[in-house]
Design a protein around this motif. Structure first.
Motif, mmCIF file in Angstrom:
data_model
loop_
_atom_site.group_PDB
_atom_site.id
_atom_site.type_symbol
_atom_site.label_atom_id
_atom_site.label_comp_id
_atom_site.label_asym_id
_atom_site.label_seq_id
_atom_site.Cartn_x
_atom_site.Cartn_y
_atom_site.Cartn_z
ATOM 1 N N ARG A 76 -5.443 103.686 -49.307
ATOM 2 C CA ARG A 76 -4.364 102.775 -48.889
ATOM 3 C C ARG A 76 -3.022 103.259 -49.430
ATOM 4 O O ARG A 76 -2.007 103.232 -48.717
ATOM 5 C CB ARG A 76 -4.652 101.345 -49.368
ATOM 6 N N ASP A 77 -3.027 103.705 -50.690
ATOM 7 C CA ASP A 77 -1.784 104.217 -51.270
ATOM 8 C C ASP A 77 -1.316 105.465 -50.532
ATOM 9 O O ASP A 77 -0.105 105.664 -50.329
ATOM 10 C CB ASP A 77 -1.996 104.547 -52.751
ATOM 11 N N ARG A 78 -2.251 106.299 -50.136
ATOM 12 C CA ARG A 78 -1.897 107.490 -49.352
ATOM 13 C C ARG A 78 -1.215 107.104 -48.049
ATOM 14 O O ARG A 78 -0.194 107.688 -47.657
ATOM 15 C CB ARG A 78 -3.146 108.305 -49.041
ATOM 16 N N ASP A 79 -1.763 106.120 -47.357
ATOM 17 C CA ASP A 79 -1.175 105.701 -46.086
ATOM 18 C C ASP A 79 0.230 105.149 -46.276
ATOM 19 O O ASP A 79 1.125 105.394 -45.451
ATOM 20 C CB ASP A 79 -2.069 104.660 -45.418
ATOM 21 N N ARG A 80 0.442 104.414 -47.364
ATOM 22 C CA ARG A 80 1.784 103.896 -47.638
ATOM 23 C C ARG A 80 2.764 105.034 -47.916
ATOM 24 O O ARG A 80 3.905 105.008 -47.439
ATOM 25 C CB ARG A 80 1.742 102.934 -48.832
ATOM 26 N N LEU A 81 2.312 106.030 -48.682
ATOM 27 C CA LEU A 81 3.190 107.157 -48.981
ATOM 28 C C LEU A 81 3.481 107.963 -47.721
ATOM 29 O O LEU A 81 4.617 108.403 -47.505
ATOM 30 C CB LEU A 81 2.558 108.052 -50.049
ATOM 31 N N ARG A 82 2.473 108.136 -46.876
ATOM 32 C CA ARG A 82 2.697 108.856 -45.622
ATOM 33 C C ARG A 82 3.789 108.165 -44.798
ATOM 34 O O ARG A 82 4.694 108.821 -44.263
ATOM 35 C CB ARG A 82 1.408 108.921 -44.817
ATOM 36 N N GLY A 83 3.717 106.849 -44.728
ATOM 37 C CA GLY A 83 4.741 106.116 -43.998
ATOM 38 C C GLY A 83 6.114 106.238 -44.637
ATOM 39 O O GLY A 83 7.130 106.365 -43.936
ATOM 40 N N ALA A 84 6.154 106.216 -45.971
ATOM 41 C CA ALA A 84 7.436 106.342 -46.672
ATOM 42 C C ALA A 84 8.069 107.707 -46.426
ATOM 43 O O ALA A 84 9.289 107.813 -46.237
ATOM 44 C CB ALA A 84 7.226 106.120 -48.171
#
Length: 420
Positions: free
Chosen positions: A318-326
């Motif tokens: 989940r943290d990876r997906d948030r960073l990808r979006g950022a």
């Protein structure tokens, strides 16, 4: 450093026009390998007899594609039919796949000839010490884990090297050996045929003499041509310029102008990457006999097995997906065309000083964020230290904008060449 003195594009063009024979090119590349291998050890397996036979056959045959007659090397993690693929590990000693990996099959269909298999760290982890040595100074670290490929391309014992990149394993050796290394958008190039398997962080990529050469391989593998970017406004993530070796920083700042930008969660990239890499490696290596592997690899996998939890992995994903979006939003929010930084924070250290447990984080901290987010990233040379050691510049672009990243890199290469 390159023996044949040809870029991939130049060689392909000369072959297509009949100005160069495939046998002549192969003889030059293999001659360079025989000259350099006793010191630099780029290859774990050099298939001289079959490569020469294939080159002679290419000269007799109708042209098969844009890489007709081009000598390439393949990382020992990637399956090549009938040739050893041992993943740098005694656990896979003697393994000869019946079929090519997807990427190898695609390149052969375009006419490329596999010269041999390049050395890698065991399973690409970077925790053991292959015999490969830096192309500029054989007493120094060559990068990992596609080290054999970076050294081979720099020395001219191949015109391209196909490898894998899970945390910078293509871009680091490219930077430390003075050539171009490209990691495409995650999933753009199939990882089918990588031994023994891959995590969500792994990418197939390639090392070539120049970014323009990398663009030719992108076109062959994906059909995407290198379109010019909208511009070359460059943003550097906050913190990426902290703690650099002074000469690396000097080369980078002399090469480009960047604006420093803040990307939420970027500082946590290494921690998130570590959780995913460890947890998914347990699954990939579920059947690997740990008594046969390097002690550092065994300790890593045993620790990963004991600490792995489904809850921890799910949170990291989940943290990876948030960073990808950022990261994706940062291009628009800060009005930059690319993200840019040095590829690695320090030059190639003497092998006597290379301690993986202590130094891998320093070598990976600027590259691994883009394995986590999946964004395309390229390393190109941007200068040398006083000792003549290459320094790399990393360019990352929006998801799916691989061709623009390579065209931007080619533009930077041309600009920097004009300053020499």
């Amino acid at each position: 450093m390159r023996g044949p003195g040809l870029t991939l594009r130049a060689a392909a063009g000369a072959l297509a026009r009949g100005e160069l024979r495939a046998e002549e090119l192969m003889a030059s590349v293999l001659g360079r390998a025989r000259e350099t291998e006793p010191v630099h050890h780029a290859y774990v397996h050099l298939d001289e007899e079959n490569a020469m036979a294939a080159a002679r056959a290419a000269d007799r045959a109708a042209r098969r594609g844009p890489l007709h007659g081009i000598p390439i090397g393949v990382k020992d993690l990637i399956a090549t039919a009938g040739q050893p693929t041992e993943a740098g590990s005694p656990a896979f000693a003697g393994h000869r796949p019946a079929a090519d990996a997807w990427v190898v099959g695609r390149l052969r269909a375009a006419g490329a000839i596999v010269v041999g298999k390049h050395h890698t760290h065991e399973f690409g982890f970077g925790l053991d010490e292959p015999p490969t040595r830096n192309a500029v100074d054989p007493d120094r670290y060559p990068g990992g884990s596609t080290a054999g490929g970076g050294v081979s391309v720099a020395l001219g014992s191949s015109l391209a090297a196909i490898g894998t990149d899970g945390g910078g394993s293509i871009r680091k050796p490219a930077a430390l050996n003075g050539v171009a290394g490209f990691k495409p958008t995650h999933g753009l190039v199939s990882t089918a045929g990588v031994l023994p398997g891959v995590t969500d962080l792994d990418h197939i990529g390639w090392i070539t003499p120049t970014a323009g050469d990398a663009a030719l391989l992108l076109e062959v593998l994906t059909g995407r041509t290198a379109t010019p970017p909208r511009g070359l406004r460059l943003g550097c993530p906050a913190g990426f310029l902290d703690g650099l070796d002074p000469e690396v920083e000097q080369c980078f700042r002399a090469a480009v102008d960047v604006v420093e930008i803040d990307i939420p969660r970027m500082a946590a990239a290494a921690e998130i990457h570590g959780v995913i890499a460890a947890a998914q490696s347990v699954t990939v290596h579920a059947a690997t006999p740990l008594d046969l592997v390097h002690p550092g690899v065994r300790a890593f996998l045993e620790s990963a097995r004991s600490s792995r939890t489904e809850t921890g992995l799910a949170a990291a994903l989940r943290d990876r997906d948030r960073l990808r979006g950022a990261v994706e939003r940062a291009f628009c929010d800060h009005e930059v065309d690319f993200l840019c930084s040095p590829t690695v924070a320090l030059p190639a250290v003497p092998m006597a000083e290379m301690d993986p447990e202590r130094m891998l984080s320093a070598y990976c901290r600027l590259t691994l964020p883009y394995n986590l987010t999946g964004h395309p990233a390229l390393s190109v040379p941007c200068g040398t230290t006083a000792a003549g050691l290459p320094v790399g510049l990393q360019l990352a672009g929006r998801l799916g904008q691989d061709a623009a990243v390579l065209r931007g890199g080619e533009m930077l290469e041309n600009t920097l060449a004009g300053r020499d």
